[in-house]
Design a protein around this motif. Sequence first.
Motif, mmCIF file in Angstrom:
data_model
loop_
_atom_site.group_PDB
_atom_site.id
_atom_site.type_symbol
_atom_site.label_atom_id
_atom_site.label_comp_id
_atom_site.label_asym_id
_atom_site.label_seq_id
_atom_site.Cartn_x
_atom_site.Cartn_y
_atom_site.Cartn_z
ATOM 1 N N VAL A 26 17.885 -19.066 2.443
ATOM 2 C CA VAL A 26 17.117 -20.292 2.205
ATOM 3 C C VAL A 26 16.851 -21.026 3.510
ATOM 4 O O VAL A 26 15.720 -21.465 3.784
ATOM 5 N N GLU A 27 17.863 -21.179 4.344
ATOM 6 C CA GLU A 27 17.684 -21.902 5.599
ATOM 7 C C GLU A 27 16.730 -21.168 6.538
ATOM 8 O O GLU A 27 15.919 -21.788 7.231
ATOM 9 N N ILE A 28 16.804 -19.849 6.567
ATOM 10 C CA ILE A 28 15.898 -19.069 7.414
ATOM 11 C C ILE A 28 14.468 -19.159 6.897
ATOM 12 O O ILE A 28 13.512 -19.308 7.674
ATOM 13 N N ALA A 29 14.306 -19.093 5.575
ATOM 14 C CA ALA A 29 12.970 -19.229 4.995
ATOM 15 C C ALA A 29 12.378 -20.600 5.282
ATOM 16 O O ALA A 29 11.192 -20.734 5.619
ATOM 17 N N ARG A 30 13.182 -21.632 5.171
ATOM 18 C CA ARG A 30 12.705 -22.978 5.475
ATOM 19 C C ARG A 30 12.333 -23.115 6.944
ATOM 20 O O ARG A 30 11.355 -23.792 7.296
ATOM 21 N N ALA A 31 13.104 -22.467 7.818
ATOM 22 C CA ALA A 31 12.776 -22.502 9.245
ATOM 23 C C ALA A 31 11.443 -21.804 9.498
ATOM 24 O O ALA A 31 10.607 -22.289 10.278
ATOM 25 N N ALA A 32 11.217 -20.664 8.855
ATOM 26 C CA ALA A 32 9.942 -19.961 9.011
ATOM 27 C C ALA A 32 8.787 -20.812 8.519
ATOM 28 O O ALA A 32 7.716 -20.867 9.150
ATOM 29 N N ASP A 33 8.981 -21.489 7.408
ATOM 30 C CA ASP A 33 7.956 -22.375 6.858
ATOM 31 C C ASP A 33 7.664 -23.527 7.815
ATOM 32 O O ASP A 33 6.504 -23.866 8.077
ATOM 33 N N ARG A 34 8.722 -24.099 8.340
ATOM 34 C CA ARG A 34 8.611 -25.268 9.224
ATOM 35 C C ARG A 34 7.941 -24.925 10.553
ATOM 36 O O ARG A 34 7.165 -25.720 11.101
ATOM 37 N N HIS A 35 8.233 -23.736 11.068
ATOM 38 C CA HIS A 35 7.771 -23.385 12.406
ATOM 39 C C HIS A 35 6.478 -22.578 12.424
ATOM 40 O O HIS A 35 6.060 -22.114 13.491
ATOM 41 N N GLY A 36 5.846 -22.395 11.280
ATOM 42 C CA GLY A 36 4.515 -21.800 11.280
ATOM 43 C C GLY A 36 4.454 -20.292 11.249
ATOM 44 O O GLY A 36 3.413 -19.708 11.593
ATOM 45 N N PHE A 37 5.524 -19.629 10.848
ATOM 46 C CA PHE A 37 5.462 -18.175 10.715
ATOM 47 C C PHE A 37 4.500 -17.799 9.594
ATOM 48 O O PHE A 37 4.360 -18.527 8.610
ATOM 49 N N ALA A 38 3.835 -16.661 9.759
ATOM 50 C CA ALA A 38 2.805 -16.266 8.799
ATOM 51 C C ALA A 38 3.389 -15.778 7.484
ATOM 52 O O ALA A 38 2.888 -16.117 6.417
ATOM 53 N N TYR A 39 4.438 -14.948 7.555
ATOM 54 C CA TYR A 39 5.014 -14.418 6.326
ATOM 55 C C TYR A 39 6.490 -14.108 6.501
ATOM 56 O O TYR A 39 6.985 -13.937 7.618
ATOM 57 N N LEU A 40 7.176 -14.034 5.372
ATOM 58 C CA LEU A 40 8.537 -13.518 5.271
ATOM 59 C C LEU A 40 8.477 -12.240 4.447
ATOM 60 O O LEU A 40 7.759 -12.184 3.450
ATOM 61 N N ALA A 41 9.239 -11.230 4.864
ATOM 62 C CA ALA A 41 9.173 -9.939 4.178
ATOM 63 C C ALA A 41 10.530 -9.529 3.633
ATOM 64 O O ALA A 41 11.570 -9.829 4.205
ATOM 65 N N CYS A 42 10.495 -8.830 2.499
ATOM 66 C CA CYS A 42 11.692 -8.310 1.854
ATOM 67 C C CYS A 42 11.407 -6.883 1.400
ATOM 68 O O CYS A 42 10.365 -6.618 0.795
ATOM 69 N N CYS A 43 12.325 -5.970 1.697
ATOM 70 C CA CYS A 43 12.130 -4.551 1.413
ATOM 71 C C CYS A 43 12.762 -4.176 0.068
ATOM 72 O O CYS A 43 13.448 -4.989 -0.556
ATOM 73 N N GLU A 44 12.524 -2.927 -0.365
ATOM 74 C CA GLU A 44 13.035 -2.486 -1.665
ATOM 75 C C GLU A 44 13.703 -1.129 -1.597
ATOM 76 O O GLU A 44 13.142 -0.156 -1.094
#
Length: 302
Positions: A26-44
């Motif tokens: 959650v904290e990493i996702a919020r940081a990505a959102d806050r700092h303008g990263f384009a996407y977050l990825a999750c593998c399967e």
Amino acid sequence: MQLPVQSQSTLYAESWEVAAGPADLVEIARAADRHGFAYLACCEHIAIPRRLAEAMSTVWYDPVATLAHLAAVTERVRLLSHVAVVGLKHPLVTAKQYATLDHLSGGRLILGVGAGHVREEFEALGVDFVRRGAVLDETVDALKAALGSEEFPKFAGERFAFEGLGQAPRPAQRPRPPIWVGGSSPAAVRRAAERADGWLPQGDRREQLPGQIAKLRAAREAAGIEEPAVIGAIVEPVYVGGPGWEVGRRTLSGEPERIAASLREYAAMGVHQIQVRFRSRSRGELTDQMAAFAADVAPHLQ
């Protein structure tokens, strides 16, 4: 960037990830959102056989559940399955899951798909491993129909056929969420060229990319597709500044302009988006690296 914690292969996972969990994601996702990263990825991966468990680990979070959880705590960053092994499921099941994710996230889904490589997963689910490429080709075609604008989509293929079956909620994106193909085999490059909106190479070093991109563009032109594909690249590991610890000889480190100059070489090849991975010894160091990249490196990439 690919999320840490959610997959813990020894090829790339940092030691701190073993004890990490949902709060860290959650904290990493919020940081990505806050700092303008384009996407977050999750593998399967659905299940890892014992013969591969030592190298791959058995920690592979489900991408739909993970990305939906993170959609609820972010506002802007896009959500990528990199990659979903969609040939393991009926396309209507996959369409239901990812259409709901796109709907709940306000249209932030990118559906990344790949053929898969673990034979035992396919055998356990009763799917032909040898024919997985052909199955994926048809599955992508079926998903393009099932995730489109029609509430009652229609598709007829060799393995899958459906019509008169409604699915709602529909995806928020129109005409449908983008589909990117992952992988660097000749079949994956062909699949991306002929069927997808984007390509995510896997394992190609930068000197190999120009040739791969040329093949993709030629195949796309031969297929009569005028819309250009979004071309990605997974770049070398990054550490902004002087690390003061051993980060590996391939890691791009040092002054922001030096890192940016190296990364701009990808754009010169024809790459449109880069996926970055930061070396780190803790969640705090990772989010600090994300902040430093956004503030000091990204402006030099425009």
